[in-house]
Design a protein around this motif. Structure first.
Motif, mmCIF file in Angstrom:
data_model
loop_
_atom_site.group_PDB
_atom_site.id
_atom_site.type_symbol
_atom_site.label_atom_id
_atom_site.label_comp_id
_atom_site.label_asym_id
_atom_site.label_seq_id
_atom_site.Cartn_x
_atom_site.Cartn_y
_atom_site.Cartn_z
ATOM 1 N N GLY A 169 17.325 -17.469 -14.992
ATOM 2 C CA GLY A 169 16.652 -16.560 -15.902
ATOM 3 C C GLY A 169 16.441 -17.230 -17.246
ATOM 4 N N ARG A 182 13.022 -8.134 -12.791
ATOM 5 C CA ARG A 182 13.937 -7.165 -13.390
ATOM 6 C C ARG A 182 13.656 -5.741 -12.915
ATOM 7 N NH1 ARG A 182 12.841 -8.139 -18.494
ATOM 8 N NH2 ARG A 182 11.592 -6.265 -18.850
ATOM 9 N N VAL A 234 21.258 -10.226 -15.484
ATOM 10 C CA VAL A 234 20.496 -11.317 -14.874
ATOM 11 C C VAL A 234 21.379 -12.540 -14.709
ATOM 12 C CG1 VAL A 234 18.643 -12.978 -15.293
ATOM 13 C CG2 VAL A 234 18.219 -10.537 -15.608
ATOM 14 N N HIS A 284 14.654 -14.383 -13.313
ATOM 15 C CA HIS A 284 15.026 -12.972 -13.184
ATOM 16 C C HIS A 284 14.916 -12.191 -14.487
ATOM 17 C CE1 HIS A 284 16.555 -12.669 -8.993
ATOM 18 N NE2 HIS A 284 16.597 -13.990 -9.130
#
Length: 592
Positions: A488, A516, A407, A510
């Motif tokens: 993230g 994800r 991420v 994310h």
């Protein structure tokens, strides 16, 4: 009344028909790698420090019949393989028995690499029709020789295995019985030659490519004997030294150091203590590792940088869900063990960056169903359950760490590479005729500056060290009505929105499961070439998207439902959302 036992003189039969038995035993489950491994096991048992392998290649003629006529086709083939070592050799009176099936000076012993006394013989005849052994025992100047030739057995010309005394090794192989660097003759050792090799031809029913089998053999040697190579064992094939490959990346790998400029090692996530997995008083050691960050910054084989030369020869894709089983320090199995891991094994998932090694003594052969071929092993249910319980925690931790790094890497790259350009352009076009936003119109300059600085921090852009990138982000916010950035964090938010002077700034999280599991895989799929996408993977992802979109809208409905009077509060929101979703979608898909 008991029947009289028939006298052997009146009615007898041989225990086996040797020629037919040997022919049938040729299909005993060995391939080139596992067959060669049996010879090397014997060399290690004989205390060898140097093992030298040489292949002799040529062509073979094959009759190809077509509807019109028959013609001769010549194919590349390995015609002979020689294995030389500097071990303690074989005593003259023992040598004839070495080629006898079932004979072993260590029969059923559990402290070495061999056990049953059939491996080396079956391995040899699985690939070749003749096996010659030349040996000079330690402390002797005498070279003795014995052979087994299936053609001579079939014709009745060879009935016994006999040892003879020779003056020297065969001249075409004598250089193998020398120190590879010094050129001095081995003080003792053994030379094993497979000739009349008929299972290693280019194409045909035994395989498609000599190069593939040769490469597979080298990879097997590097991996199966890694512990021994790490301790100084020298193995070469055709004058090229084998360097170790440790699928756990705990041992020093010269190729890693060469490719990355430094010695990178994996992190041990968990390792069993002696009392954790004990079977019948014997310890099973399990080690789980997480590969270095440099290997796993991105998804894919060795990261998306799999075309990067740094990943050449590291064999990271091979590790996808595989477990390395070591018996007395020698790998006997490297493959997927069904129903062992807590998570499903999919293509390009984090399993390729997780090393799992199970090391056990030969006394536990029955618990891993070890076969004499030393190529198959699978834990029985009692041990499998113990291993499954042990692996659950470290595997889940490794998945979490790997996905978090993905991420961070991907969001930084998306922000740098303008991954949302198409959407930005579509919205900018649609906004030319849309009502203008009003959010954040009354924000003072200090607060506006703080909002931008917070954004820069969230997406990993430092104005002090990367002023050009920071200015690029600010310019994008200024030019576009709505901007998307990627980040993230560990919270449950799907995204965050900041409103600034009638503009909106969206920051995606994310680490949220929707990104994800759904958004990021779709983006990755869209960036691949059609030849890299399997229909099964595409269908599986499409089904996940279908369910996830329903879940997304239902989650929105639930969010509204948390208010006691949602219709009065959210009615305008739904209308505006639908209105702009209509115009943005039409514009975004206009040229798709």
């Amino acid at each position: 009344m008991n029947q009289a036992v028939t006298s052997p003189q009146n009615n007898t039969a041989e225990l086996i028909q040797v020629d037919k038995a040997l022919e049938s035993m040729r299909d005993s489950g060995f391939d080139l790698a596992t067959a060669g491994g049996e010879v090397i096991d014997n060399s290690i048992e004989a205390k060898a420090q140097f093992i030298r392998i040489h292949t002799v290649e040529g062509t073979v003629a094959n009759e190809v019949t077509t509807t019109a006529k028959s013609k001769t086709k010549f194919s590349k083939a390995i015609k002979a393989i020689a294995f030389a070592d500097d071990g303690i050799g074989i005593p003259y009176d023992t040598l004839p028995h070495v080629l006898t099936l079932g004979f072993s000076t260590r029969y059923n012993q559990r402290d070495g690499l061999g056990r049953f006394g059939v491996g080396m013989k079956l391995a040899a005849i699985s690939q070749a029709r003749r096996i010659d052994i030349y040996t000079q025992p330690l402390g002797s100047n005498q070279i003795s020789h014995a052979y087994l030739d299936l053609d001579l057995v079939a014709s009745g010309q060879q009935v016994y295995i006999q040892a003879d005394i020779l003056d020297a090794y065969p001249p075409e192989y004598s250089d193998l019985m020398q120190h590879p660097k010094k050129g001095t003759a081995f003080e003792s050792g053994t030379l094993v030659i497979w000739s009349k090799v008929d299972r290693l031809t280019e194409g045909g029913k035994y395989g498609s490519s000599l190069d593939e089998r040769r490469i597979g053999f080298i990879k097997f040697l590097a991996r199966a004997y890694r512990k021994f190579i790490d301790q100084g064992l020298y193995i070469e094939i055709n004058q090229s030294r084998i360097t170790l490959h440790d699928p756990l990346f705990l041992l020093e790998n010269p190729r890693v150091t060469q490719n990355f400029g430094r010695d990178l090692r994996a992190e041990i996530i968990q390792e069993t203590k002696p009392e954790e997995i004990s079977i019948d008083g014997h310890e099973v050691k399990v080690t789980v590792t997480l590969y270095p960050k440099e290997f796993r910054k991105k998804r894919g084989p060795g990261g998306r940088e799999h075309r990067d030369e740094r990943f050449e020869g590291l064999n990271i894709p091979d590790n996808q869900g595989r477990v390395s089983l070591l018996r007395n320090g020698r790998e006997i199995y490297y493959d997927i063990i069904p129903r062992l891991f807590p998570r499903r094994i999919d293509n390009n998932d984090p399993y390729r960056f997780i090393g799992v090694e199970v090391s056990f003594p030969a006394a536990l052969d029955e618990y891993l169903q070890v076969r004499h071929v030393k190529r198959g092993a699978e834990p029985v249910s009692k041990l499998r359950e113990e291993l499954r319980k042990f692996l659950e925690r470290p595997i889940n931790k490794a998945f979490k760490d790997i996905q978090a790094l993905w991420v961070n890497t991907e969001t930084q790259e998306q922000n740098v590479s303008d991954a949302h350009d198409s959407a930005h352009a579509a919205v900018k076009q649609a906004e030319q005729t849309s009502p203008q936003g009003k959010g954040g119109m009354n924000i003072n300059p200090e607060t506006a500056n703080q909002i931008v600085n917070n954004l820069l921090n969230d997406i990993g852009v430092n104005p002090d060290t990367d002023p050009e990138k920071a200015e690029e982000v600010k310019q994008k916010i200024h030019d576009l009505p709505i901007t998307i950035f990627d980040s993230g964090w560990s919270g449950k938010e799907l995204f965050e929105i900041a409103h600034l002077n009638g503009k909106a700034i969206i920051t995606y999280n994310h680490r949220h499961p929707f990104f994800r599991e759904i958004y990021d895989p779709i983006k990755e799929l869209a960036g691949q070439a059609p030849t890299e996408i399997s229909s099964e993977d595409a269908i599986r992802l499409a089904r996940k998207v279908e369910v996830a979109l329903d879940a997304l809208f239902m989650a929105y409905a639930k969010a509204e439902n948390m208010h006691s009077d949602p219709d009065s509060v959210y009615d305008d929101l739904r209308s505006y959302w639908g209105l702009h979703a209509n115009s943005y979608t039409r514009e975004a898909l206009r040229d798709k």
